[in-house]
Design a protein around this motif. Structure first.
Motif, PDB file in Angstrom:
ATOM      1  N   HIS A 234     -92.628   5.595   2.230  1.00 38.25           N
ATOM      2  CA  HIS A 234     -91.841   4.436   1.812  1.00 38.25           C
ATOM      3  C   HIS A 234     -92.694   3.213   1.489  1.00 38.25           C
ATOM      4  O   HIS A 234     -92.294   2.363   0.683  1.00 38.25           O
TER       5      HIS A 234
ATOM      6  N   ARG B  51     -75.562  10.350   0.829  1.00 38.95           N
ATOM      7  CA  ARG B  51     -76.217  10.431   2.127  1.00 38.95           C
ATOM      8  C   ARG B  51     -77.553  11.171   2.074  1.00 38.95           C
ATOM      9  O   ARG B  51     -78.188  11.394   3.103  1.00 38.95           O
ATOM     10  N   ASP B  52     -77.987  11.549   0.888  1.00 40.82           N
ATOM     11  CA  ASP B  52     -79.231  12.298   0.737  1.00 40.82           C
ATOM     12  C   ASP B  52     -80.435  11.380   0.833  1.00 40.82           C
ATOM     13  O   ASP B  52     -80.345  10.173   0.581  1.00 40.82           O
ATOM     14  N   PRO B  53     -81.591  11.943   1.165  1.00 40.09           N
ATOM     15  CA  PRO B  53     -82.794  11.115   1.333  1.00 40.09           C
ATOM     16  C   PRO B  53     -83.394  10.680  -0.001  1.00 40.09           C
ATOM     17  O   PRO B  53     -83.136  11.280  -1.057  1.00 40.09           O
TER      18      PRO B  53
ATOM     19  N   TRP C  67     -86.974   7.819  -1.356  1.00 37.22           N
ATOM     20  CA  TRP C  67     -88.088   6.996  -0.880  1.00 37.22           C
ATOM     21  C   TRP C  67     -88.316   5.845  -1.859  1.00 37.22           C
ATOM     22  O   TRP C  67     -87.874   5.885  -3.015  1.00 37.22           O
TER      23      TRP C  67
ATOM     24  N   ILE D  15     -90.398  14.822   2.659  1.00 34.29           N
ATOM     25  CA  ILE D  15     -88.981  14.462   2.512  1.00 34.29           C
ATOM     26  C   ILE D  15     -88.252  15.535   1.701  1.00 34.29           C
ATOM     27  O   ILE D  15     -87.141  15.962   2.052  1.00 34.29           O
TER      28      ILE D  15
ATOM     29  N   ASP E 258     -88.082  18.733   3.828  1.00 33.05           N
ATOM     30  CA  ASP E 258     -87.052  18.572   4.859  1.00 33.05           C
ATOM     31  C   ASP E 258     -85.664  18.818   4.288  1.00 33.05           C
ATOM     32  O   ASP E 258     -84.820  19.457   4.922  1.00 33.05           O
ATOM     33  N   HIS E 259     -85.430  18.291   3.096  1.00 34.84           N
ATOM     34  CA  HIS E 259     -84.103  18.456   2.503  1.00 34.84           C
ATOM     35  C   HIS E 259     -83.853  19.923   2.148  1.00 34.84           C
ATOM     36  O   HIS E 259     -82.765  20.463   2.423  1.00 34.84           O
TER      37      HIS E 259
END
Length: 599
Positions: free
Chosen positions: A81, A213-215, A217, A276, A279-280
């Motif tokens: 980030h 709600r998804d990630p 950066w 990231i 992970d998803h």
């Protein structure tokens, strides 16, 4: 639930030995834990290289169970980030496989080539860390990690279900994505006639597939790739194939390093952004198929040996990504001798890589070799590795995609006879210029690949496929931007997997084509109990049930449409010996015969 523990303590002099103690909140079995530790202030470019001169290992203990996990330099701990290149944070990622109380003890050591471990120069402990946490029951629906306890299939440790791969092989440079830090194409000198690409991937066609709600950066980067994964999962794709190092290869846009010319310093923000995405994918139940190099660059590091640079690369991959639930380590695309590269890894070098992962990956993830096409290549490159118990299987490339059943069964038999059975998946279909056609292509090879490649592999006891998109197709192996180009193919691929999962004890079955009168059909059976007969061309079949007894129900499955079994109440008797099976329509069909319980 994801857990990150930040130990917010005053940094002391790096030469002093200091122990930090922490008790973590409770977590659930199989959930990812990220431990964040303070260490010396440094940077990606520091003269005192944090990737080679430091080594973090953390040992986790639950009763008699112990596992030592490598850690890594993480910049400021939020590099995905912030884009940070410096900081004083080291991290370790862990996924507990047992309930109850866990403790951990870690050491950050410093010394020349400390990352190599063992006797790699004089070292001293810079920091020590210890702590404890409690792990409760797995969350509802949790599958756990993929483990190898069957000769032909991987299995989810928590649910006990076997895993059949229905994945995508393209684009191989999936990670050549514009939203990742430090990502660029350093050369557009593509080989004549092969796949080309203009610029980095954007996956803009999948931006609308991103969920609120998804990630993401850096204030919204990454949404299109995350959306693409959402789409793939929605149509049943459960595995993604990607290169992590294509320097000197086709795309020339993917590497974990700070540049394509530096092999001992890693881009911590880019790798944090990769995590990231991984992970998803993990949360969607996808296997992460790490292809560690290309045929053109398999000797880029240490001339192909498992020397210092290759060991550093592997350690970083294991430390940062080995914790995921479903991981395949692939030694490299088309690994071994070929006609277009001057250098290649030989059998000794391949064996050394396989042995390194067996010793240093604490999770014992699945290790495979991606093959060159053709039986001559198989005999030269892969036969000498038969009997290697540390190699999990072959990622088959088939120049002739219609040979999947024969090739799968042959190598299952050869590896079993050598005393170390290998898993067989089809991970690239030829010819190289075509692969799997888009849905709207005319002519179109999807029906043939479904019947002879996908079902051919599964009916031999294979563990599934990943689809490759040829160089002369739109949305191909390098320039794919829209996975919907093969929407229909993903769906019929998923139909096959669901048929096996819902209707077959496939872990107890094996290929038995010899029970059929025609060589152009496939049989998969637990003899005397359950049979599947696949008719690639829709022609009637004759199945030999002699030597068995009783009556068998006959039901049909449409591989194109999926859905429920078609049952007209048909029965056949084993006493008839040779029984005829007539499909209910044109095209390819699967026939399921199950022994009828005695009344």
């Amino acid at each position: 639930m994801r857990l990150t523990c930040f130990l917010l303590l005053l940094a002391l002099l790096s030469g002093c030995r200091t122990t930090f103690t922490s008790t973590l909140p409770d977590t659930a079995k199989w959930e990812k834990i990220t431990l964040t530790f303070p260490g010396p202030e440094t940077s990606e470019a520091a003269a005192d290289n944090p990737f080679t001169h430091y080594r973090l290992d953390v040992t986790f203990t639950n009763g008699e169970h112990r596992i030592t996990v490598p850690g890594f330099y993480a910049g400021d701990g939020r590099a995905a980030h912030t884009g940070a290149e410096n900081g004083n944070i080291w991290q370790v990622r862990f996924r507990p496989d047992l309930e109850g109380e866990w403790t951990y003890a870690g050491k950050l050591i410093r010394g020349t080539d400390a990352y190599l471990g063992g006797d790699a120069g004089a070292t001293k402990t810079v920091k020590s860390y210890e702590g404890a946490f409690f792990v409760g029951n797995a969350e509802p629906g949790e599958n756990g990690r993929l483990i190898r306890d069957h000769p032909r299939y991987l299995r989810w440790a928590e649910s006990g279900d076997y895993f059949l791969k229905t994945g995508v092989d393209s684009p191989e440079n999936l990670l050549g994505y514009a939203d990742f830090d430090g990502t660029y194409r350093y050369s557009d000198d593509f080989r004549e006639g092969e796949s080309t690409a203009e610029g980095l991937h954007t996956y803009a066609a999948h931006l609308d597939d991103y969920g609120t709600r998804d990630p993401a950066w850096k204030d919204g980067k990454g949404k299109a790739l995350i959306g693409g994964l959402n789409y793939l999962a929605s149509v049943g794709v459960n595995s993604i194939y990607f290169l992590t190092l294509n320097i000197g290869g086709d795309g020339r846009d993917v590497w974990p390093y700070t540049s394509h010319e530096v092999f001992d310093r890693f881009d911590v923000s880019k790798l944090d952004q990769w995590e990231i995405v991984f992970d998803h994918a993990d949360s969607l139940g996808m296997m992460l198929h790490f292809v560690l190099n290309e045929t053109e660059n398999e000797t880029l590091l240490d001339n192909g040996d498992t020397g210092p640079l290759r060991r550093l690369y592997f350690r970083e991959m294991v430390a940062r990504f080995g914790h995921h639930r479903a991981v395949t380590w692939n030694l490299g695309e088309e690994n071994g001798p070929n006609e277009w590269s001057e250098t290649y890894q030989d059998n000794r070098q391949q064996s050394d890589v396989i042995a390194w992962f067996a010793e240093h990956d604490p999770y014992r993830n699945y290790v495979v070799l991606h093959t060159h096409p053709g039986e001559a290549a198989f005999a030269e490159i892969y036969e000498p590795l038969l009997g290697n118990e540390q190699l999990g299987g072959l990622a088959l490339q088939l120049g002739n995609p219609y040979s999947a059943n024969e090739v799968t069964r042959k190598w299952l038999d050869l590896s079993a006879a050598a005393g170390a059975p290998w898993i067989m998946t089809v991970d690239e279909v030829g010819p190289w210029w075509r692969g799997l056609d888009p849905d709207n292509a005319t002519p179109n090879n999807q029906d043939s690949l479904r019947a002879l490649t996908l079902w051919g592999n599964l009916m031999a006891g294979g563990a599934g496929v990943e689809w490759y998109y040829g160089a002369r197709s739109p949305h191909n192996d390098l320039n794919l931007e829209d996975w919907r180009s093969r929407d229909r193919a993903y769906r019929w691929t998923t139909h096959a997997r669901k048929f096996f999962e819902r209707h077959l004890p496939f872990g107890e079955m094996e290929g038995r084509n010899e029970l059929l009168a025609s060589e152009a059909q496939f049989c998969f059976a637990r003899e005397g109990e359950v049979y599947v007969v696949f008719l690639p061309f829709g022609r009637p079949a004759t199945l030999d049930l002699s030597g068995t007894e009783g009556e068998f129900t006959v039901q049909w499955y449409d591989p194109r449409k999926g859905g429920e079994l078609i049952d007209h109440g048909e029965l056949v008797s084993a006493s008839d010996g040779q029984v005829g099976l007539v499909p209910p329509g044109e095209g390819d069909w699967a026939c399921l015969l199950k022994k009828r319980p005695k009344e």
